[in-house]
Design a protein around this motif. Sequence first.
Motif, PDB file in Angstrom:
ATOM      1  N   SER A  34     -24.899  44.692   1.939  1.00 43.29           N
ATOM      2  CA  SER A  34     -24.312  43.565   1.221  1.00 43.29           C
ATOM      3  C   SER A  34     -24.348  42.308   2.077  1.00 43.29           C
ATOM      4  O   SER A  34     -24.444  42.372   3.294  1.00 43.29           O
ATOM      5  CB  SER A  34     -22.871  43.862   0.818  1.00 43.29           C
ATOM      6  OG  SER A  34     -22.044  43.881   1.963  1.00 43.29           O
ATOM      7  N   SER A  35     -24.287  41.188   1.400  1.00 41.14           N
ATOM      8  CA  SER A  35     -24.049  39.915   2.073  1.00 41.14           C
ATOM      9  C   SER A  35     -22.980  39.200   1.267  1.00 41.14           C
ATOM     10  O   SER A  35     -22.819  39.454   0.075  1.00 41.14           O
ATOM     11  CB  SER A  35     -25.327  39.056   2.136  1.00 41.14           C
ATOM     12  OG  SER A  35     -25.583  38.438   0.891  1.00 41.14           O
ATOM     13  N   ASN A 126     -30.338  34.106  -5.286  1.00 42.38           N
ATOM     14  CA  ASN A 126     -30.006  34.725  -4.007  1.00 42.38           C
ATOM     15  C   ASN A 126     -30.757  36.049  -3.902  1.00 42.38           C
ATOM     16  O   ASN A 126     -30.389  37.027  -4.539  1.00 42.38           O
ATOM     17  CB  ASN A 126     -28.492  34.948  -3.916  1.00 42.38           C
ATOM     18  CG  ASN A 126     -28.052  35.529  -2.588  1.00 42.38           C
ATOM     19  OD1 ASN A 126     -28.862  36.030  -1.816  1.00 42.38           O
ATOM     20  ND2 ASN A 126     -26.764  35.475  -2.333  1.00 42.38           N
ATOM     21  N   THR A 127     -31.831  36.048  -3.108  1.00 37.49           N
ATOM     22  CA  THR A 127     -32.612  37.266  -2.904  1.00 37.49           C
ATOM     23  C   THR A 127     -32.495  37.781  -1.471  1.00 37.49           C
ATOM     24  O   THR A 127     -33.350  38.543  -1.010  1.00 37.49           O
ATOM     25  CB  THR A 127     -34.094  37.023  -3.266  1.00 37.49           C
ATOM     26  OG1 THR A 127     -34.601  35.956  -2.440  1.00 37.49           O
ATOM     27  CG2 THR A 127     -34.262  36.675  -4.728  1.00 37.49           C
ATOM     28  N   ILE A 128     -31.436  37.393  -0.781  1.00 37.09           N
ATOM     29  CA  ILE A 128     -31.237  37.823   0.607  1.00 37.09           C
ATOM     30  C   ILE A 128     -31.213  39.352   0.675  1.00 37.09           C
ATOM     31  O   ILE A 128     -30.406  40.003  -0.002  1.00 37.09           O
ATOM     32  CB  ILE A 128     -29.946  37.215   1.199  1.00 37.09           C
ATOM     33  CG1 ILE A 128     -30.132  35.706   1.390  1.00 37.09           C
ATOM     34  CG2 ILE A 128     -29.567  37.889   2.514  1.00 37.09           C
ATOM     35  CD1 ILE A 128     -28.898  34.962   1.831  1.00 37.09           C
ATOM     36  N   LEU A 129     -32.132  39.902   1.432  1.00 30.79           N
ATOM     37  CA  LEU A 129     -32.286  41.332   1.705  1.00 30.79           C
ATOM     38  C   LEU A 129     -32.620  42.192   0.485  1.00 30.79           C
ATOM     39  O   LEU A 129     -32.695  43.414   0.597  1.00 30.79           O
ATOM     40  CB  LEU A 129     -31.041  41.893   2.412  1.00 30.79           C
ATOM     41  CG  LEU A 129     -30.708  41.253   3.766  1.00 30.79           C
ATOM     42  CD1 LEU A 129     -29.441  41.864   4.345  1.00 30.79           C
ATOM     43  CD2 LEU A 129     -31.855  41.395   4.753  1.00 30.79           C
ATOM     44  N   LEU A 130     -32.814  41.600  -0.681  1.00 30.53           N
ATOM     45  CA  LEU A 130     -33.094  42.402  -1.877  1.00 30.53           C
ATOM     46  C   LEU A 130     -34.435  43.132  -1.790  1.00 30.53           C
ATOM     47  O   LEU A 130     -34.569  44.237  -2.305  1.00 30.53           O
ATOM     48  CB  LEU A 130     -33.039  41.546  -3.145  1.00 30.53           C
ATOM     49  CG  LEU A 130     -31.665  41.009  -3.535  1.00 30.53           C
ATOM     50  CD1 LEU A 130     -31.759  40.201  -4.820  1.00 30.53           C
ATOM     51  CD2 LEU A 130     -30.639  42.117  -3.673  1.00 30.53           C
ATOM     52  N   SER A 131     -35.426  42.520  -1.161  1.00 34.63           N
ATOM     53  CA  SER A 131     -36.719  43.202  -1.062  1.00 34.63           C
ATOM     54  C   SER A 131     -36.698  44.269   0.038  1.00 34.63           C
ATOM     55  O   SER A 131     -37.429  45.250  -0.046  1.00 34.63           O
ATOM     56  CB  SER A 131     -37.843  42.200  -0.809  1.00 34.63           C
ATOM     57  OG  SER A 131     -37.632  41.519   0.405  1.00 34.63           O
ATOM     58  N   ALA A 132     -35.865  44.107   1.042  1.00 30.14           N
ATOM     59  CA  ALA A 132     -35.800  45.064   2.146  1.00 30.14           C
ATOM     60  C   ALA A 132     -34.950  46.289   1.809  1.00 30.14           C
ATOM     61  O   ALA A 132     -35.228  47.389   2.283  1.00 30.14           O
ATOM     62  CB  ALA A 132     -35.248  44.386   3.400  1.00 30.14           C
ATOM     63  N   PHE A 133     -33.919  46.098   1.003  1.00 36.32           N
ATOM     64  CA  PHE A 133     -32.982  47.180   0.702  1.00 36.32           C
ATOM     65  C   PHE A 133     -32.734  47.253  -0.806  1.00 36.32           C
ATOM     66  O   PHE A 133     -32.081  46.372  -1.367  1.00 36.32           O
ATOM     67  CB  PHE A 133     -31.666  46.969   1.453  1.00 36.32           C
ATOM     68  CG  PHE A 133     -31.845  46.867   2.942  1.00 36.32           C
ATOM     69  CD1 PHE A 133     -32.111  47.988   3.698  1.00 36.32           C
ATOM     70  CD2 PHE A 133     -31.769  45.641   3.581  1.00 36.32           C
ATOM     71  CE1 PHE A 133     -32.296  47.904   5.073  1.00 36.32           C
ATOM     72  CE2 PHE A 133     -31.945  45.539   4.952  1.00 36.32           C
ATOM     73  CZ  PHE A 133     -32.215  46.671   5.701  1.00 36.32           C
ATOM     74  N   PRO A 134     -33.238  48.286  -1.473  1.00 37.70           N
ATOM     75  CA  PRO A 134     -33.117  48.387  -2.933  1.00 37.70           C
ATOM     76  C   PRO A 134     -31.675  48.350  -3.447  1.00 37.70           C
ATOM     77  O   PRO A 134     -31.433  47.884  -4.547  1.00 37.70           O
ATOM     78  CB  PRO A 134     -33.757  49.735  -3.258  1.00 37.70           C
ATOM     79  CG  PRO A 134     -34.600  50.069  -2.083  1.00 37.70           C
ATOM     80  CD  PRO A 134     -33.986  49.391  -0.906  1.00 37.70           C
ATOM     81  N   VAL A 139     -22.808  38.791  -2.821  1.00 33.68           N
ATOM     82  CA  VAL A 139     -21.687  38.151  -3.503  1.00 33.68           C
ATOM     83  C   VAL A 139     -21.601  36.707  -3.037  1.00 33.68           C
ATOM     84  O   VAL A 139     -21.718  36.428  -1.840  1.00 33.68           O
ATOM     85  CB  VAL A 139     -20.353  38.872  -3.183  1.00 33.68           C
ATOM     86  CG1 VAL A 139     -19.182  38.174  -3.840  1.00 33.68           C
ATOM     87  CG2 VAL A 139     -20.414  40.331  -3.610  1.00 33.68           C
ATOM     88  N   VAL A 140     -21.415  35.780  -3.986  1.00 34.80           N
ATOM     89  CA  VAL A 140     -21.210  34.364  -3.665  1.00 34.80           C
ATOM     90  C   VAL A 140     -19.898  33.939  -4.310  1.00 34.80           C
ATOM     91  O   VAL A 140     -19.719  34.078  -5.510  1.00 34.80           O
ATOM     92  CB  VAL A 140     -22.374  33.485  -4.171  1.00 34.80           C
ATOM     93  CG1 VAL A 140     -22.070  32.007  -3.917  1.00 34.80           C
ATOM     94  CG2 VAL A 140     -23.683  33.878  -3.498  1.00 34.80           C
TER      95      VAL A 140
END
Length: 164
Positions: A34-35, A126-134, A139-140
């Motif tokens: 998560s971020s 917001n695609t932070i880490l979405l491609s690295a971790f399915p 959350v914003v």
Amino acid sequence: MIVNLLIKMKKLLYISGILTFFVLMSFTYVDFFSSMTKVDYIDGSKTLKFTTKINTSHISDAIKINPNTAGFEAEVKRYVNNNFDVYINGSPKTITFTGSQVSGETVWVYFETGGVSDISTMKIKNTILLSAFPKQFNVVSIAYKGSQKVMNFQRGKEVNEVSF
């Protein structure tokens, strides 16, 4: 009498075995991806300030660089610029990276966008880490003139919009 006692002992052993299994399963390692980003509107300067909290090893894996190296901050900046977009009232805003800080298991990333006078809609990609971790979940949380809004992002839902 003895038969009843043996049946009760057998049930007790069965129940304690099941409980032991569940207790042992609760200690199984599960990584949570998560971020979290907090957005604050600064009325005096008409600026949106973003503070993002990311797991250090996750961002390090995604950008393929050790967080203890000199180039880490530059790569984090490039990564955030490529994976976070803001639109105010339908218009894209330029994000200015203001810094980052590694604090143990957490990387704090700071950026902002200026020239924001009034917000009727805010759209964020917001695609932070979405491609690295399915299973990544972002959350914003937005604080704007006494209003609080929350957006959630995951694979398949990379864009979200709120109205004020």
